[in-house]
Design a protein around this motif. Structure first.
Motif, PDB file in Angstrom:
ATOM      1  N   LEU A   1       0.834  -1.203   0.000  1.00 21.28           N
ATOM      2  CA  LEU A   1       0.000   0.000   0.000  1.00 21.28           C
ATOM      3  C   LEU A   1       0.863   1.246   0.000  1.00 21.28           C
ATOM      4  O   LEU A   1       0.598   2.212  -0.722  1.00 21.28           O
ATOM      5  N   GLY A   2       1.923   1.213   0.827  1.00 22.90           N
ATOM      6  CA  GLY A   2       2.810   2.368   0.890  1.00 22.90           C
ATOM      7  C   GLY A   2       3.482   2.646  -0.437  1.00 22.90           C
ATOM      8  O   GLY A   2       3.547   3.789  -0.889  1.00 22.90           O
ATOM      9  N   GLU A   3       3.979   1.573  -1.076  1.00 24.51           N
ATOM     10  CA  GLU A   3       4.644   1.746  -2.365  1.00 24.51           C
ATOM     11  C   GLU A   3       3.671   2.259  -3.424  1.00 24.51           C
ATOM     12  O   GLU A   3       4.009   3.131  -4.231  1.00 24.51           O
ATOM     13  N   LEU A   4       2.444   1.701  -3.416  1.00 22.71           N
ATOM     14  CA  LEU A   4       1.447   2.115  -4.401  1.00 22.71           C
ATOM     15  C   LEU A   4       1.088   3.588  -4.241  1.00 22.71           C
ATOM     16  O   LEU A   4       1.129   4.364  -5.198  1.00 22.71           O
ATOM     17  N   ILE A   5       0.754   3.970  -3.000  1.00 26.89           N
ATOM     18  CA  ILE A   5       0.330   5.351  -2.759  1.00 26.89           C
ATOM     19  C   ILE A   5       1.496   6.311  -2.963  1.00 26.89           C
ATOM     20  O   ILE A   5       1.328   7.387  -3.548  1.00 26.89           O
ATOM     21  N   ALA A   6       2.685   5.921  -2.479  1.00 26.46           N
ATOM     22  CA  ALA A   6       3.849   6.789  -2.676  1.00 26.46           C
ATOM     23  C   ALA A   6       4.155   6.942  -4.167  1.00 26.46           C
ATOM     24  O   ALA A   6       4.514   8.028  -4.636  1.00 26.46           O
ATOM     25  N   GLY A   7       3.986   5.829  -4.915  1.00 24.97           N
ATOM     26  CA  GLY A   7       4.210   5.907  -6.360  1.00 24.97           C
ATOM     27  C   GLY A   7       3.217   6.814  -7.046  1.00 24.97           C
ATOM     28  O   GLY A   7       3.583   7.628  -7.918  1.00 24.97           O
ATOM     29  N   VAL A   8       1.936   6.700  -6.660  1.00 22.79           N
ATOM     30  CA  VAL A   8       0.907   7.583  -7.233  1.00 22.79           C
ATOM     31  C   VAL A   8       1.210   9.034  -6.894  1.00 22.79           C
ATOM     32  O   VAL A   8       1.128   9.929  -7.744  1.00 22.79           O
ATOM     33  N   ALA A   9       1.571   9.275  -5.605  1.00 24.01           N
ATOM     34  CA  ALA A   9       1.876  10.645  -5.177  1.00 24.01           C
ATOM     35  C   ALA A   9       3.058  11.205  -5.972  1.00 24.01           C
ATOM     36  O   ALA A   9       3.051  12.374  -6.388  1.00 24.01           O
ATOM     37  N   HIS A  10       4.061  10.345  -6.210  1.00 27.51           N
ATOM     38  CA  HIS A  10       5.235  10.798  -6.964  1.00 27.51           C
ATOM     39  C   HIS A  10       4.864  11.129  -8.408  1.00 27.51           C
ATOM     40  O   HIS A  10       5.305  12.155  -8.954  1.00 27.51           O
ATOM     41  N   GLU A  11       4.049  10.261  -9.015  1.00 20.24           N
ATOM     42  CA  GLU A  11       3.639  10.509 -10.396  1.00 20.24           C
ATOM     43  C   GLU A  11       2.767  11.762 -10.506  1.00 20.24           C
ATOM     44  O   GLU A  11       2.808  12.464 -11.511  1.00 20.24           O
ATOM     45  N   ILE A  12       1.961  12.022  -9.486  1.00 18.51           N
ATOM     46  CA  ILE A  12       1.152  13.254  -9.486  1.00 18.51           C
ATOM     47  C   ILE A  12       2.056  14.468  -9.379  1.00 18.51           C
ATOM     48  O   ILE A  12       1.827  15.502 -10.023  1.00 18.51           O
ATOM     49  N   ASN A  13       3.105  14.342  -8.564  1.00 15.09           N
ATOM     50  CA  ASN A  13       3.976  15.493  -8.318  1.00 15.09           C
ATOM     51  C   ASN A  13       4.628  16.029  -9.581  1.00 15.09           C
ATOM     52  O   ASN A  13       4.770  17.246  -9.755  1.00 15.09           O
ATOM     53  N   ASN A  14       5.043  15.131 -10.460  1.00 12.66           N
ATOM     54  CA  ASN A  14       5.775  15.577 -11.652  1.00 12.66           C
ATOM     55  C   ASN A  14       4.959  16.548 -12.504  1.00 12.66           C
ATOM     56  O   ASN A  14       5.404  17.678 -12.770  1.00 12.66           O
ATOM     57  N   PRO A  15       3.757  16.161 -12.983  1.00 11.82           N
ATOM     58  CA  PRO A  15       2.999  17.121 -13.800  1.00 11.82           C
ATOM     59  C   PRO A  15       2.507  18.326 -13.012  1.00 11.82           C
ATOM     60  O   PRO A  15       2.432  19.447 -13.545  1.00 11.82           O
ATOM     61  N   ILE A  16       2.173  18.133 -11.733  1.00 17.13           N
ATOM     62  CA  ILE A  16       1.680  19.257 -10.931  1.00 17.13           C
ATOM     63  C   ILE A  16       2.787  20.278 -10.718  1.00 17.13           C
ATOM     64  O   ILE A  16       2.564  21.492 -10.788  1.00 17.13           O
ATOM     65  N   ASN A  17       3.992  19.802 -10.433  1.00 16.63           N
ATOM     66  CA  ASN A  17       5.119  20.740 -10.285  1.00 16.63           C
ATOM     67  C   ASN A  17       5.358  21.504 -11.580  1.00 16.63           C
ATOM     68  O   ASN A  17       5.662  22.706 -11.559  1.00 16.63           O
ATOM     69  N   PHE A  18       5.219  20.792 -12.693  1.00 20.65           N
ATOM     70  CA  PHE A  18       5.392  21.446 -13.997  1.00 20.65           C
ATOM     71  C   PHE A  18       4.358  22.564 -14.175  1.00 20.65           C
ATOM     72  O   PHE A  18       4.683  23.688 -14.564  1.00 20.65           O
ATOM     73  N   ILE A  19       3.093  22.234 -13.871  1.00 16.61           N
ATOM     74  CA  ILE A  19       2.024  23.242 -14.019  1.00 16.61           C
ATOM     75  C   ILE A  19       2.226  24.390 -13.049  1.00 16.61           C
ATOM     76  O   ILE A  19       2.152  25.573 -13.419  1.00 16.61           O
ATOM     77  N   ALA A  20       2.490  24.042 -11.772  1.00 12.91           N
ATOM     78  CA  ALA A  20       2.627  25.081 -10.743  1.00 12.91           C
ATOM     79  C   ALA A  20       3.789  26.017 -11.054  1.00 12.91           C
ATOM     80  O   ALA A  20       3.686  27.242 -10.877  1.00 12.91           O
ATOM     81  N   ASN A  21       4.902  25.471 -11.548  1.00 15.39           N
ATOM     82  CA  ASN A  21       6.078  26.288 -11.828  1.00 15.39           C
ATOM     83  C   ASN A  21       5.901  27.159 -13.068  1.00 15.39           C
ATOM     84  O   ASN A  21       6.611  28.170 -13.221  1.00 15.39           O
ATOM     85  N   ASN A  22       4.972  26.777 -13.939  1.00 15.70           N
ATOM     86  CA  ASN A  22       4.776  27.562 -15.162  1.00 15.70           C
ATOM     87  C   ASN A  22       3.661  28.594 -15.057  1.00 15.70           C
ATOM     88  O   ASN A  22       3.510  29.437 -15.944  1.00 15.70           O
ATOM     89  N   ILE A  23       2.868  28.508 -13.983  1.00 14.20           N
ATOM     90  CA  ILE A  23       1.783  29.501 -13.823  1.00 14.20           C
ATOM     91  C   ILE A  23       2.324  30.923 -13.616  1.00 14.20           C
ATOM     92  O   ILE A  23       1.840  31.865 -14.266  1.00 14.20           O
ATOM     93  N   PRO A  24       3.344  31.165 -12.737  1.00 19.68           N
ATOM     94  CA  PRO A  24       3.842  32.541 -12.547  1.00 19.68           C
ATOM     95  C   PRO A  24       4.349  33.203 -13.831  1.00 19.68           C
ATOM     96  O   PRO A  24       3.951  34.340 -14.146  1.00 19.68           O
ATOM     97  N   PRO A  25       5.220  32.527 -14.629  1.00 23.92           N
ATOM     98  CA  PRO A  25       5.644  33.191 -15.872  1.00 23.92           C
ATOM     99  C   PRO A  25       4.483  33.379 -16.857  1.00 23.92           C
ATOM    100  O   PRO A  25       4.441  34.375 -17.588  1.00 23.92           O
TER     101      PRO A  25
END
Length: 423
Positions: free
Chosen positions: A161-185
């Motif tokens: 369960l930990g690996e699954l949820i941590a993996g999902v959280a990690h995969e979510i982080n990549n595109p979200i960080n991309f979106i969040a970092n590009n909103i200010p510019p």
């Protein structure tokens, strides 16, 4: 020679005073405790009341004979494991065969030889004690094996369960960080383009017909007002997804070796968030209402990830109970509810009560509720390990208690109690 190992006794069943005298003298001289019955009926009654360690049973007696007495003793769960040795003058093969088929362990022929009586008694008492010792060892080993199996499954489930949820959280982080970092510019670019549009309007107040048509088709004024609102919505959305990702990591964190001070309310809220899709209305089943009555709790020294698993198992079972009540049309209240209450009790322990108004638990099931591999769910829908693992986490890992109070047709309440700081 005193061979008796404990306060247990041998029951002598015989209607002949001479035989009773010989057997009594032999057993007494050897240090054995014994009692006497003169017929089969009284022997059965004595054995039921106070189980002897071994029975010396005469075959030919008034009333019911020894064979019938043995048959009744072996048919009774209370007396069926008591070794029976027949004492008889009947030495023919048919009589011996009949006795052994009824469950007797041996024959002692009459007239008695005291040395033979004592030798056979000692052998069968030793065999009985060895059997009891072996059964006890098997029982202990079986319990240890079940416990180890539950621990392995628990660790595997936590790890998976930990690996699954941590993996999902990690995969979510990549595109979200991309979106969040590009909103200010993006905000800067849009602000710059908007300023240029406004300058063009000032410098060229009379655009060509083609530009005028394009501005009208786009509704440029509305678009310039709406773009900042869209960007703001994107920022809120990314913040919520980042919060969800953080919550997932918190729920699944690997802390199996170290206790940490944790906010149990946060663990409950995260668990409810993960189960949100099961709480929503679907088909003919209405939404499940969750009522939280949180008291003031300090942070608790615990294995936070494992406590989250306890919450997950109990809350998921509560949802299952409500679904089952709807399916069987046995809901006492048309409003589906799960209530979660927390407090500190008079002893300073944290108390968490999770209550549902579902189908309830039958009395026959309650004693086995926390047994490993026991489940009332259909094949493929339950492993019988959820509540067993929850009990092990609460009781063994946190020195707490996990109890259930349930009424059939009215719902169930699970009460978790753990100390604020457990050793």
């Amino acid at each position: 020679m005193a061979t008796t190992l404990d306060a247990r006794f041998i029951l002598i069943v015989d209607d002949n005073p001479t035989n009773l005298s010989v057997l009594s003298e032999a057993l007494s001289n050897a240090g054995f405790r014994f009692r006497i019955a003169v017929d089969g009926e009284s022997a059965i009654a004595q054995a039921e009341r106070n189980q002897p360690e071994l029975i010396l049973l005469d075959v030919q007696m008034p009333g019911i004979d020894g064979f019938e007495t043995c048959r009744r003793l072996k048919a009774n769960p209370v007396t069926q494991n008591i070794p029976v040795i027949f004492t008889t003058a009947l030495a023919d093969t048919d009589s011996k065969t009949q006795g052994f088929s009824l469950g007797a362990v041996d024959y002692i022929p009459k007239p008695f030889a005291q040395e033979e009586v004592l030798a056979r008694v000692r052998v069968h008492l030793q065999l009985k004690r060895l059997t009891e010792s072996l059964e006890q060892q098997v029982s202990v080993r079986t319990a240890d094996l079940q416990k180890a199996q539950v621990q392995m499954v628990q660790q595997e489930k936590l790890s998976t369960l930990g690996e699954l949820i941590a993996g999902v959280a990690h995969e979510i982080n990549n595109p979200i960080n991309f979106i969040a970092n590009n909103i200010p510019p993006l905000e800067e670019y849009i602000a710059g383009v908007t300023e240029i549009f406004q300058l063009y309007q000032q410098e060229y107040p009379s655009p060509t017909a083609k530009i005028t048509t394009a501005i009208k088709n786009l509704d440029l004024e509305f678009a310039l007002e709406d773009i900042p609102k869209i960007l703001y919505s994107l920022k809120l959305g990314t913040e919520q997804i980042e919060s969800l990702s953080e919550s997932l990591r918190t729920f699944s964190r690997s802390d199996s070796d170290v206790k940490v001070f944790a906010d149990l309310h946060k663990g409950l809220d995260i668990t409810l968030m993960i189960l949100q899709h099961r709480l929503k209305a679907r088909g003919d089943r209405p939404r499940i209402e969750v009522i939280k009555s949180y008291g003031t709790l300090p942070e608790v020294n615990c294995y936070a990830g494992q406590m989250n698993q306890v919450f997950m198992n109990i809350l998921a079972n509560a949802i299952d109970a409500l679904d089952e009540a709807i399916k069987l049309n046995k809901l006492s209240n048309p409003i589906l509810q799960i209530q979660i209450a927390t407090e500190i009790d008079a002893d300073g322990w944290v108390v968490i009560r999770i209550t549902d108004n579902g189908i309830g638990i039958p009395e026959s099931v309650k004693p086995r509720l926390f047994e490993p591999l026991f489940t009332t769910k259909p094949v493929g829908k339950g492993t019988g390990l959820g509540l067993s693992i929850a009990s092990q986490i609460v009781v063994e890992k946190h020195n707490g208690t996990l109890e259930v109070n349930s009424q059939l047709g009215r719902g169930s309440e699970f009460t978790i109690k753990i100390p604020i700081i457990s050793t």
